[in-house]
Design an enzyme around this catalytic site. Structure first.
Site, PDB file in Angstrom:
ATOM      1  N   SER A   1     -41.614  26.217  24.921  1.00  0.00           N
ATOM      2  CA  SER A   1     -41.802  27.433  25.714  1.00  0.00           C
ATOM      3  C   SER A   1     -43.258  27.605  26.148  1.00  0.00           C
ATOM      4  O   SER A   1     -44.182  27.215  25.423  1.00  0.00           O
ATOM      5  CB  SER A   1     -41.378  28.642  24.876  1.00  0.00           C
ATOM      6  OG  SER A   1     -41.800  29.843  25.496  1.00  0.00           O
TER       7      SER A   1
ATOM      8  N   HIS B   1     -29.982  33.425  29.366  1.00  0.00           N
ATOM      9  CA  HIS B   1     -31.085  33.646  28.423  1.00  0.00           C
ATOM     10  C   HIS B   1     -30.549  34.111  27.068  1.00  0.00           C
ATOM     11  O   HIS B   1     -31.159  34.922  26.376  1.00  0.00           O
ATOM     12  CB  HIS B   1     -32.060  34.692  28.995  1.00  0.00           C
ATOM     13  CG  HIS B   1     -33.506  34.424  28.681  1.00  0.00           C
ATOM     14  ND1 HIS B   1     -34.375  33.858  29.571  1.00  0.00           N
ATOM     15  CD2 HIS B   1     -34.238  34.665  27.564  1.00  0.00           C
ATOM     16  CE1 HIS B   1     -35.577  33.763  29.033  1.00  0.00           C
ATOM     17  NE2 HIS B   1     -35.524  34.236  27.802  1.00  0.00           N
TER      18      HIS B   1
ATOM     19  N   GLY C   1     -30.205  27.291  21.375  1.00  0.00           N
ATOM     20  CA  GLY C   1     -31.279  28.239  21.135  1.00  0.00           C
ATOM     21  C   GLY C   1     -31.286  28.673  19.686  1.00  0.00           C
ATOM     22  O   GLY C   1     -31.810  27.989  18.802  1.00  0.00           O
TER      23      GLY C   1
ATOM     24  N   LYS D   1     -34.040  26.971  35.160  1.00  0.00           N
ATOM     25  CA  LYS D   1     -33.285  27.526  34.030  1.00  0.00           C
ATOM     26  C   LYS D   1     -32.976  29.006  34.276  1.00  0.00           C
ATOM     27  O   LYS D   1     -33.885  29.793  34.552  1.00  0.00           O
ATOM     28  CB  LYS D   1     -34.098  27.391  32.734  1.00  0.00           C
ATOM     29  CG  LYS D   1     -33.446  28.049  31.526  1.00  0.00           C
ATOM     30  CD  LYS D   1     -34.207  27.704  30.258  1.00  0.00           C
ATOM     31  CE  LYS D   1     -33.579  28.302  29.023  1.00  0.00           C
ATOM     32  NZ  LYS D   1     -33.881  29.724  28.846  1.00  0.00           N
TER      33      LYS D   1
ATOM     34  N   THR E   1     -38.197  28.780  34.256  1.00  0.00           N
ATOM     35  CA  THR E   1     -37.252  29.847  33.900  1.00  0.00           C
ATOM     36  C   THR E   1     -37.322  30.950  34.941  1.00  0.00           C
ATOM     37  O   THR E   1     -38.397  31.476  35.238  1.00  0.00           O
ATOM     38  CB  THR E   1     -37.582  30.397  32.498  1.00  0.00           C
ATOM     39  OG1 THR E   1     -37.394  29.333  31.560  1.00  0.00           O
ATOM     40  CG2 THR E   1     -36.675  31.559  32.129  1.00  0.00           C
TER      41      THR E   1
ATOM     42  N   GLY F   1     -39.574  31.117  22.793  1.00  0.00           N
ATOM     43  CA  GLY F   1     -40.886  31.748  22.743  1.00  0.00           C
ATOM     44  C   GLY F   1     -41.097  32.448  21.413  1.00  0.00           C
ATOM     45  O   GLY F   1     -40.158  32.970  20.806  1.00  0.00           O
TER      46      GLY F   1
ATOM     47  N   TYR G   1     -43.074  29.715  32.575  1.00  0.00           N
ATOM     48  CA  TYR G   1     -43.010  31.038  33.189  1.00  0.00           C
ATOM     49  C   TYR G   1     -44.147  31.057  34.199  1.00  0.00           C
ATOM     50  O   TYR G   1     -45.300  30.821  33.817  1.00  0.00           O
ATOM     51  CB  TYR G   1     -43.239  32.134  32.153  1.00  0.00           C
ATOM     52  CG  TYR G   1     -42.046  32.445  31.287  1.00  0.00           C
ATOM     53  CD1 TYR G   1     -40.805  32.728  31.845  1.00  0.00           C
ATOM     54  CD2 TYR G   1     -42.172  32.503  29.901  1.00  0.00           C
ATOM     55  CE1 TYR G   1     -39.716  33.050  31.035  1.00  0.00           C
ATOM     56  CE2 TYR G   1     -41.091  32.817  29.093  1.00  0.00           C
ATOM     57  CZ  TYR G   1     -39.863  33.090  29.678  1.00  0.00           C
ATOM     58  OH  TYR G   1     -38.793  33.405  28.880  1.00  0.00           O
TER      59      TYR G   1
ATOM     60  N   GLY H   1     -24.849  30.778  23.287  1.00  0.00           N
ATOM     61  CA  GLY H   1     -23.771  31.013  22.324  1.00  0.00           C
ATOM     62  C   GLY H   1     -23.224  29.773  21.642  1.00  0.00           C
ATOM     63  O   GLY H   1     -22.221  29.867  20.929  1.00  0.00           O
TER      64      GLY H   1
ATOM     65  N   TYR I   1     -35.475  40.321  16.553  1.00  0.00           N
ATOM     66  CA  TYR I   1     -36.046  39.708  17.774  1.00  0.00           C
ATOM     67  C   TYR I   1     -35.302  38.410  18.096  1.00  0.00           C
ATOM     68  O   TYR I   1     -34.979  38.124  19.247  1.00  0.00           O
ATOM     69  CB  TYR I   1     -37.542  39.424  17.583  1.00  0.00           C
ATOM     70  CG  TYR I   1     -38.095  38.437  18.581  1.00  0.00           C
ATOM     71  CD1 TYR I   1     -38.253  38.793  19.916  1.00  0.00           C
ATOM     72  CD2 TYR I   1     -38.414  37.135  18.202  1.00  0.00           C
ATOM     73  CE1 TYR I   1     -38.720  37.881  20.848  1.00  0.00           C
ATOM     74  CE2 TYR I   1     -38.890  36.218  19.116  1.00  0.00           C
ATOM     75  CZ  TYR I   1     -39.037  36.592  20.439  1.00  0.00           C
ATOM     76  OH  TYR I   1     -39.485  35.681  21.368  1.00  0.00           O
TER      77      TYR I   1
ATOM     78  N   ARG J   1     -30.163  37.945  26.491  1.00  0.00           N
ATOM     79  CA  ARG J   1     -31.366  38.733  26.200  1.00  0.00           C
ATOM     80  C   ARG J   1     -31.947  39.392  27.442  1.00  0.00           C
ATOM     81  O   ARG J   1     -32.913  40.117  27.359  1.00  0.00           O
ATOM     82  CB  ARG J   1     -32.430  37.816  25.569  1.00  0.00           C
ATOM     83  CG  ARG J   1     -31.992  37.210  24.281  1.00  0.00           C
ATOM     84  CD  ARG J   1     -32.851  36.017  23.881  1.00  0.00           C
ATOM     85  NE  ARG J   1     -34.169  36.367  23.409  1.00  0.00           N
ATOM     86  CZ  ARG J   1     -34.442  36.765  22.177  1.00  0.00           C
ATOM     87  NH1 ARG J   1     -33.460  36.891  21.304  1.00  0.00           N
ATOM     88  NH2 ARG J   1     -35.673  37.038  21.810  1.00  0.00           N
TER      89      ARG J   1
HETATM   90  C1  FMN Z   1     -36.129  34.052  20.055  1.00  0.00           C
HETATM   91  C2  FMN Z   1     -35.864  33.505  21.429  1.00  0.00           C
HETATM   92  C3  FMN Z   1     -36.918  33.250  22.286  1.00  0.00           C
HETATM   93  C4  FMN Z   1     -36.675  32.733  23.558  1.00  0.00           C
HETATM   94  N1  FMN Z   1     -37.737  32.424  24.364  1.00  0.00           N
HETATM   95  C5  FMN Z   1     -37.518  31.821  25.557  1.00  0.00           C
HETATM   96  C6  FMN Z   1     -38.607  31.394  26.348  1.00  0.00           C
HETATM   97  O1  FMN Z   1     -39.773  31.540  25.994  1.00  0.00           O
HETATM   98  N2  FMN Z   1     -38.328  30.801  27.545  1.00  0.00           N
HETATM   99  C7  FMN Z   1     -37.038  30.605  27.986  1.00  0.00           C
HETATM  100  O2  FMN Z   1     -36.839  30.063  29.059  1.00  0.00           O
HETATM  101  N3  FMN Z   1     -35.994  30.993  27.218  1.00  0.00           N
HETATM  102  C8  FMN Z   1     -36.190  31.574  26.034  1.00  0.00           C
HETATM  103  N4  FMN Z   1     -35.120  31.949  25.249  1.00  0.00           N
HETATM  104  C9  FMN Z   1     -33.761  31.658  25.712  1.00  0.00           C
HETATM  105  C10 FMN Z   1     -33.326  30.267  25.225  1.00  0.00           C
HETATM  106  O3  FMN Z   1     -34.062  29.258  25.853  1.00  0.00           O
HETATM  107  C11 FMN Z   1     -31.830  30.036  25.519  1.00  0.00           C
HETATM  108  O4  FMN Z   1     -31.566  30.252  26.879  1.00  0.00           O
HETATM  109  C12 FMN Z   1     -30.921  30.909  24.678  1.00  0.00           C
HETATM  110  O5  FMN Z   1     -31.460  31.092  23.379  1.00  0.00           O
HETATM  111  C13 FMN Z   1     -29.537  30.284  24.570  1.00  0.00           C
HETATM  112  O6  FMN Z   1     -28.663  31.099  23.844  1.00  0.00           O
HETATM  113  P1  FMN Z   1     -28.349  30.898  22.275  1.00  0.00           P
HETATM  114  O7  FMN Z   1     -29.535  31.379  21.533  1.00  0.00           O
HETATM  115  O8  FMN Z   1     -27.161  31.750  22.070  1.00  0.00           O
HETATM  116  O9  FMN Z   1     -28.102  29.426  22.058  1.00  0.00           O
HETATM  117  C14 FMN Z   1     -35.343  32.484  23.997  1.00  0.00           C
HETATM  118  C15 FMN Z   1     -34.290  32.758  23.121  1.00  0.00           C
HETATM  119  C16 FMN Z   1     -34.527  33.258  21.840  1.00  0.00           C
HETATM  120  C17 FMN Z   1     -33.370  33.500  20.924  1.00  0.00           C
END
Ligand code: FMN
Length: 400
Positions: A107, A260, A314, A236, A156, A80, A130, A293, A25, A263
C-alpha cells in the site's frame, strides 16, 4: 497459532491480540456493513456441481498472471496501516508471499518504506498507488516504484474520499494512532501489542503525507500514469462494465474488481456479483483480478470458475499477521492453498485453466434469471447453469 485450522480461527486470534480500536479498523466496513456482508453472501448463492471418477492425481493450482508464473491463483491485496497489527507487518507480508510463490501489493500507506520492503521482503512488491494531488508528488512515487523494481503498479480508484467508517470515529481512530483516555485501558489489556507494536513502531511516526486529496482525479490522470509507468498497470476498485471498458481503452493491463472490502461505498454491489459481466466484456483484453470477502479456498475456486484470472486476499492474511506476524501470514496462505487444492480434487478439476461455469450452479431461489422469468413448466428446485445466467446478464448489459 499451530491450532488455527481456517481463516476464522486466525480472525479469532487477531481479535484477542489486538485492542478494539485496531481490530475494528481491520475487520469493520462502512456504515451499516451492507457491502461487507454482501461480499460474503454472494458466495452462498453459488453451489458446486462436482464431476466424479476423474483422475486428479496430477492436479495443480499454479497459474500465470501478467506474464509471470505463480504457485497459486491468489496474492495479497494492499493493506494500509498494516503496521498497526504487527511491527514491520509489510515486511512480514512480503516475505510470506515470496516464500509461497505469490505476489504482494504494498500500500501507499505502508509504515515501512517501499525500498526497505523490497530489500527485506525477498522480492520487490507490486506497488499500490493513491494519487497525490500534485503531479510532482505522484511522479516521485512512480519513480521510487520503478527504482525499487516493482513489476506492477496498481492505481486504487475507489477512494475519492474516505468511506464512512463509524466504528473508527466512535473509537477515536486516527493516524498517527493516539491512545486516548478511552482506549488506554484497552491498550493495557493487550500488553503484547502495546509493547511489541505500539511502543516500538507507532509512537512518534510521522504520517503527515497521508492526508492526500484525491477527489479531483479522473481518467486524464490515469492517462498520465499510463505514460509515466512502462510496466504492468492495474486499476483497482472497478465494479461496472463501463469502467472496465474505460480501463481497457486507457491502456490498463488489468483491473481489480473490488469494493475495497466493503470499506468505502456501503450498498455497493458485491465483487462476485459484478464479476461475470465484467469478465464477459473485457476478459479477453485485460487480466481480471477480484477481491472482497475471500475466506475459503472454495470462495477462490468459485471466482475463478466465474472467469476471474486471480484473487486478492485482504483481511484473510491480515488476521494471520495480527495473530503471529510472518508465521501467521504464511499460515493463512497455506490454509487457503490447501483448501483450493482439496476443492479442485473434489470437483474433479486438474488445473485453473479448466475451471469454468460448468462446475457451478446457482443455489435454488437465488438465480437472478429464474426470479425474473415465468417459472411455468420449469422446476424451481432445479438450478440452471451459471453459464446461461452470465450470458443473459451480458446480453442485458449490451442492450442498456
Ligand atoms: C485494514 C485494511 C486496509 C486497507 N488499505 C488499503 C489500501 O491502503 N489501499 C487499497 O487499495 N486497498 C486497501 N484495502 C482494501 C484491500 O486492498 C482489499 O480491497 C480488501 O481488503 C478486500 O476485501 P477482504 O478484506 O474482505 O479480503 C484495505 C483493507 C483493509 C482491511
Amino acid at each position: 497459532m499451530a491450532q488455527a485450522r481456517n481463516i476464522e480461527d486466525l480472525r479469532f486470534a487477531a481479535r484477542r491480540r489486538l485492542p478494539r480500536i485496531v481490530y475494528e479498523y481491520v475487520d469493520g466496513g462502512a456504515e451499516e456493513g451492507r457491502t461487507l456482508r454482501a461480499n460474503r453472501e454472494a458466495f452462498e448463492a453459488i453451489r458446486f456441481a462436482p464431476r466424479m471418477l476423474v483422475d486428479v492425481s496430477r492436479r495443480s493450482q499454479a497459474t500465470r498472471l501478467l506474464g509471470r508464473p505463480f504457485a497459486a491463483p491468489f496474492g495479497i491485496a494492499p493493506l494500509g496501516a498494516a503496521g498497526l497489527c504487527w511491527r514491520d507487518a509489510e515486511v512480514a507480508l512480503a516475505r510470506a508471499a515470496c516464500a509461497a510463490g505469490l505476489p504482494f501489493a504494498l500500500s501507499t500507506h505502508s509504515f515501512v518504506p517501499l525500498e526497505e520492503v523490497a530489500r527485506r521482503g525477498g522480492a520487490a512488491p507490486w506497488f499500490q498507488l493513491y494519487l497525490p494531488r500534485e503531479r510532482d508528488a505522484a511522479a516521485a512515487l512512480v519513480r521510487r516504484a520503478l527504482e525499487a523494481g516493482c513489476e506492477a503498479l496498481m492505481l486504487t480508484v475507489d477512494v475519492p474520499v474516505g468511506g464512512n467508517r463509524e466504528h473508527d470515529r466512535r473509537n477515536g481512530f486516527g493516524l498517527p494512532l493516539r491512545l486516548g483516555a478511552r482506549t488506554v485501558l484497552d491498550g493495557l489489556a493487550h500488553p503484547r501489542w502495546l509493547a511489541g507494536v505500539y511502543l516500538r513502531s507507532i509512537v512518534g511516526r510521522d504520517l503527515r503525507d497521508w492526508t492526500l486529496r484525491r477527489d479531483r482525479a479522473d481518467w486524464s490522470d490515469f492517462a498520465w500514469l499510463r505514460d509515466a509507468w512502462p510496466r504492468k498497470l492495474l486499476v483497482k476498485g472497478v465494479l461496472t462494465v463501463e469502467d472496465a471498458e474505460l480501463a481497457a481503452r486507457h491502456g490498463a493491463d488489468g483491473i481489480v474488481v473490488s469494493n475495497h472490502g466493503g470499506r468505502q461505498l456501503d450498498g455497493a454491489l458485491a465483487s462476485l456479483e459484478a464479476l461475470p459481466a465484467i469478465v464477459a466484456a473485457v476478459g479477453e483484453r485485460l487480466s481480471v483480478l477480484v477481491d472482497g470477502g475471500f475466506r475459503r479456498g472454495a470462495d477462490i475456486v468459485k471466482a475463478l470458475a466465474l472467469g476471474a484470472d486471480f484473487v486478492l486476499l485482504g483481511r484473510a492474511v491480515l488476521y494471520g499477521v495480527a495473530a503471529s506476524g510472518e508465521a501467521g501470514a504464511r499460515q493463512a496462505l497455506e490454509i487457503l492453498k490447501s483448501e483450493v487444492d482439496r476443492v479442485m480434487a473434489l470437483l474433479g478439476c486438474n488445473s485453473v485453466a479448466e475451471l469454468g461455469p460448468q462446475y457451478l450452479r446457482w443455489k435454488s431461489g437465488s438465480d437472478p434469471k429464474l426470479q425474473n422469468q415465468e417459472r411455468s413448466g420449469s422446476d424451481p428446485d432445479f438450478p440452471s447453469s451459471v453459464d446461461e445466467v452470465v450470458r443473459d446478464r451480458v446480453v442485458h448489459q449490451l442492450r442498456v
